[in-house]
Scaffold this active site. Sequence first.
Site, mmCIF file in Angstrom:
data_model
loop_
_atom_site.group_PDB
_atom_site.id
_atom_site.type_symbol
_atom_site.label_atom_id
_atom_site.label_comp_id
_atom_site.label_asym_id
_atom_site.label_seq_id
_atom_site.Cartn_x
_atom_site.Cartn_y
_atom_site.Cartn_z
ATOM 1 N N HIS A 157 -3.958 6.345 2.859
ATOM 2 C CA HIS A 157 -4.610 5.112 2.384
ATOM 3 C C HIS A 157 -4.044 3.872 3.081
ATOM 4 O O HIS A 157 -4.797 3.029 3.574
ATOM 5 C CB HIS A 157 -4.414 5.045 0.864
ATOM 6 C CG HIS A 157 -5.139 3.936 0.178
ATOM 7 N ND1 HIS A 157 -4.607 2.675 0.035
ATOM 8 C CD2 HIS A 157 -6.345 3.904 -0.440
ATOM 9 C CE1 HIS A 157 -5.461 1.917 -0.642
ATOM 10 N NE2 HIS A 157 -6.527 2.642 -0.942
ATOM 11 N N SER A 189 -10.989 -0.560 -1.776
ATOM 12 C CA SER A 189 -9.765 -0.482 -0.982
ATOM 13 C C SER A 189 -10.057 -0.675 0.497
ATOM 14 O O SER A 189 -9.202 -1.142 1.241
ATOM 15 C CB SER A 189 -9.128 0.900 -1.126
ATOM 16 O OG SER A 189 -8.313 0.953 -2.251
ATOM 17 N N ASP A 242 0.835 -1.195 0.000
ATOM 18 C CA ASP A 242 0.000 0.000 0.000
ATOM 19 C C ASP A 242 0.876 1.254 0.000
ATOM 20 O O ASP A 242 2.000 1.220 -0.515
ATOM 21 C CB ASP A 242 -0.928 -0.066 1.235
ATOM 22 C CG ASP A 242 -2.285 0.569 0.969
ATOM 23 O OD1 ASP A 242 -2.314 1.759 0.604
ATOM 24 O OD2 ASP A 242 -3.310 -0.103 1.127
#
Length: 741
Positions: free
Chosen positions: A205, A521, A131
């Site tokens: 994220h 996600s 990620d």
Amino acid sequence: MLISLSAILGTAENYGGRKAYIVHILKSMKPQHFDSHHHWYASMLDQIVQSDPSAKEMLYTYDTLLHGFAARLSKAEAQAMEAMDGCLAVIPSSLSKISTTHTPEFLGLSSSGLWSRYSTYGKDIIVGMIDTGIWPESKSFKDEGLGPAPTGWKGACESGRGFDSSNCNGKIIGARYFSKGYEAQNPTPINETLEYKSPRDNNGHGTHTASTVAGAAVSGISYFGFANGTARGMAPQARLAIYKACWADGCYDTDTVAAMEQAIADGVDIISISIGSRDRAFYNDNKDIAAFGAIEKGVFVSASAGNDGPSSSTLGNVAPWITTVGASSIDRDFPASVLLGNKEMYKGTSTYTRVHDATLQRPFPLFYVSTNISTRYCLSSSLEPNLVRGKIVVCNQISSYEEVARAGGAGIIGANERRYGSLQRITNPNTLPAVSVSFTTGEKIKAYINNTGSNATATMSLKGLTVLGKETTAPMVAAFSSRGPSKGYPQVLKPDIIAPGLNILAAYTKVLPYNILSGTSMSCPHVSGIAALVKAIHPTWSPAAIKSALMTSSYLIDNAEQPIKDSFTVRATNPFVLGAGHVDPNAAVDPGLVYDMAPQDYITFLCSLNYTKQQIALLTKKSVSCPNSSLEAGDLNYPSFSVVMKSGSKSFQVKKRTVTYVGREGDAVYRVSVNNPAGITISVEPQTLKFRKPLETASYSVKLEGTVAAGGGTAFGQIMWKCTEGGSQIVRSPVAVNIEA
Ligand SMILES: *[C@@H]1O[C@H](CO)[C@@H](O)[C@H](O)[C@H]1NC(C)=O
Ligand SMILES: *[C@@H]1O[C@H](CO)[C@@H](O)[C@H](O)[C@H]1NC(C)=O
Ligand SMILES: *[C@@H]1O[C@H](CO)[C@@H](O)[C@H](O)[C@H]1NC(C)=O
Ligand SMILES: *[C@@H]1O[C@H](CO)[C@@H](O)[C@H](O)[C@H]1NC(C)=O
Ligand SMILES: *[C@@H]1O[C@H](CO)[C@@H](O)[C@H](O)[C@H]1NC(C)=O
Ligand SMILES: *[C@@H]1O[C@H](CO)[C@@H](O)[C@H](O)[C@H]1NC(C)=O
């Protein structure tokens, strides 16, 4: 196959414009006179890029999940490389984009559920996060009571700007970053003022997904007072290993594959990869090839289905060895409403905090201009202050607060884009009073403005509340969640499963300690964390067994006891949208039966797809011969069924499956029950399966017969094995019939 290099390399202009490729090598072909594979690879590269010393540097060599190296080549050089002995393929390194306080309770992970019954909480399972890195200071990564990393862990805590070994602990047991591919391929280098060339996450994220998997319990967490409660990940006792492979413009395969390789070498149990992918042949996809290598090592891989819904056949990450996760909503809402001048009232969502502002409690004129695209979206400098001042501005998506504020607007109604359907998005809590409304509500408000002109008004009612439970129908499939069927591989039903992915609150960066994000996600790490819970209890289960347990125990009914709806149509939906169903962690631990698959099963599947020896060797890293059997792709021992039939013709197909009994006692009996797809009759033989002891297997066949309607379409049914003695499990598989016109 050796072709003259000069013939392929052609003209001088082909040398320019090098791009990164992954060169896949059949390692066993190494000529004896090279002492190491590295020497051999270097010599191959040297021959191909003779004229340009700057291109002789390998970006990475790969030796765990695939064999070969990454290098910068021109198109002609890539072709020449592919023709060299021992080279299986030269595949471009494509760029992919990176596609909670309340979710544990919503998923039934309360004191009465999985967390207390087995109380291992994913103990010591290591989840590798591919990620954007990690913000290690977040309270979600406290390591109280966790102790040192599990024995055998070989990972490391790499240093770089804003990150050193002190940022790792018993929760974050490793952190690395992979930027060589990005730096070689991206037109602009990493801007170190904006990004950390280290495992530190400036995007948020990676921190969000990591805390969703395995965040520690942190109480008193909220988003500006909304969604308050205790934030914790799915598997609070699991460990996190961070592999940063995604940068400002996305994630290149060269880095992603290097990150996955390192994760496996370090010793992770699960890989969570919330990165988009295209539905293309597995032998053309570096990430699918690497994921196959991970499965061969017994590592579970979950990936996001993509955010390209609501159109059909928009999925990525479709390989059968990957667990493909779609997104659903949860039963949490931040209610608000809009009362129009014509007395029509519409529901929406708002997280604006200053709800007692006196100015809110009256009608304001409404402004919407449909003829100008920049005004429609309230893009920067699109609004004329003289026209907007003191009005509530309708914008086509919520991304435009600053512009409306700049032009002196009194508030915003954010009308969802079509792809967000009826689900509401999060509004900015601070700038201006704002309400997010569904696509259909937005259309009604615009029609009212159209009919009423300058007399159109609206009053916003913002409640400043977080509402949980039955008032909000949930789960629903998020409209943006990518859907099947897979165009390339219609024999495998995808997505596999849905999990929460809308308005998820989880850890973030210094900018905002906890933030609400939406996307597949966010749903992927829910499944990665639940897989960790299952793996902690059943350490010997294969990735396929874990996936099967998640799928066959999932549910299809929402909190109003109705079939789960698609938020786009607001109607009951089908397995091409929600896969087997919504993940149910408690049921997944004790599924009764599993559909197991070993790497050999996938190889047989690839054989039945008529892959060439070379294409199969790309995945297996060695030459394999296909078994001499008449198995079809649909006979892969998958926990769901996807069948392609020709329209108008009377046809029947036979599929085979084998189940493994994973109950604790012997003497279990399972009886089949079937829901037929429209126009098709399913018969299962035998109808009863008996098991004497754990790990016994039993096989059955499924016959589908019928005359399917002309003109193409779809039909759906299910096959359920109900435990009648020795348990009460229902092992459910969806059946999707794709009728070819
Ligand atoms: C990096 O970003 C900063 C902040 O936006 C900007 O001022 C600077 O010009 C950028 N540097 C480069 C080399 O682009
Ligand atoms: C969240 O905040 C609301 C309103 O302040 C309060 O009523 C509720 O009890 C809080 N919930 C939790 C779980 O703290
Ligand atoms: C749309 O509005 C912007 C800002 O007012 C203006 O610059 C632009 O010319 C307009 N475009 C059209 C097609 O009218
Ligand atoms: C607004 O309402 C007034 C009074 O009812 C009316 O005279 C006028 O035509 C309306 N304007 C528009 C644009 O409909
Ligand atoms: C593979 O080849 C066989 C024999 O030619 C054919 O019957 C079958 O349909 C092919 N399978 C696929 C998936 O193309
Ligand atoms: C493969 O199967 C075919 C048809 O059943 C048979 O004729 C052939 O001899 C088999 N080949 C091998 C190598 O077993």
